[in-house]
Enzyme design. Structure first.
Site: not given
Length: 278
Positions: A34, A256
């Protein structure tokens, strides 16, 4: 006759020039988890893998004028490179071929379970009200997360050997992970105690260090995302963040990279791809 011959020659040259340019087009395959895929960042082009068309592979491919095959997938672990992962359509390395000219790889954090374990380090109240996740991980005199990170090294090495076998002519760039937390953290801006923040970042840095070691041992390039994100961590002002905190302030998944971060990563990858290393 001479004019006609010249015109015919020019037409022939132009006709053959287009295929030659197409043959020279850089074929770029992006692999990883990711941190490469870019969950939540608009626009999501693969819902299963939560992959964005503004992740660092997409931005770098545009800068390089490359033809991109992006098989990065959220949740991926290193075995998913050679076997079909839970969210993927195929094993990631199936995208490689003898004509591949550039490969990037960001992988490893999910192998140790670090991302999922990071969520257990949240403490809404300051010390000593609560429990340190670092203390919990190290209880009993052993640290299973640290042990799993060290055990991952040969797994990554084997995967990189397979990348080289399948894409023998490619420049291979392995990346690390970002600097998510500055030393001592920033409690209560991010609700993680100082010692737990240091534990999490130290573990992430060790994953990146192993990635660097395994890449360099094979003559592959390494792109240091930790250096790129210094001062742009989850403690930074919202406008300065390249990485999102536990509660995102920009459109990206918690913990992220956001779109700014992906653009910065892409710049680093583009520079490395354009250089002589790898």
């Amino acid at each position: 006759m001479k004019i006609g011959t010249c015109v015919g020659t020019v037409v022939l040259l132009l006709a053959t020039a287009v295929p030659a340019q197409a043959a020279d087009e850089l074929e770029y395959v992006a692999l990883g988890d990711s941190a490469a895929a870019g969950p939540w960042i608009p626009t999501q082009v693969d819902q299963a893998c939560k992959r964005s068309d503004h992740n660092y592979p997409a931005v770098a491919a545009k800068a390089l004028g490359a033809k991109l095959v992006d098989v990065s997938c959220s949740g991926a672990i290193t075995p998913d490179l050679t076997s079909k992962g839970e969210n993927a359509k195929a094993a990631q390395l199936d995208a490689l071929s003898a004509s591949t000219g550039l490969v990037t790889l960001t992988i490893g954090a999910n192998d140790s379970g670090l991302f999922s374990q990071a969520l257990t380090c949240i403490n809404a109240l300051p010390e000593p009200i609560g429990k340190s996740c670092a203390d919990r991980f190290r209880s009993g005199g052993a640290d299973p997360i640290a042990a799993s990170v060290e055990a991952w090294a040969p797994t990554l090495g084997t995967a990189l050997d397979e990348v080289r076998r399948r894409a023998p002519k490619a420049k291979v760039l392995v990346t690390g992970y970002g600097t998510y937390l500055r030393r001592g953290g920033c409690y209560p801006i991010q609700p993680v105690w100082a010692r737990d923040a240091d534990y999490l970042q130290d573990t992430m840095d060790r994953i990146s260090s192993i990635a660097r070691e395994q890449a360099k041992a094979r003559g592959m390039g390494f792109v240091d995302f930790a250096a790129v994100t210094v001062g742009h961590d989850i403690c930074a002002a919202p406008r300065d963040r390249y990485l999102e905190g536990l509660v995102p302030v920009n459109i990206a998944a918690p913990l992220h990279p956001n779109a700014k971060g992906m653009a910065a990563f892409a710049a680093a990858v583009t520079a490395a791809a354009s250089g002589s290393q790898g």
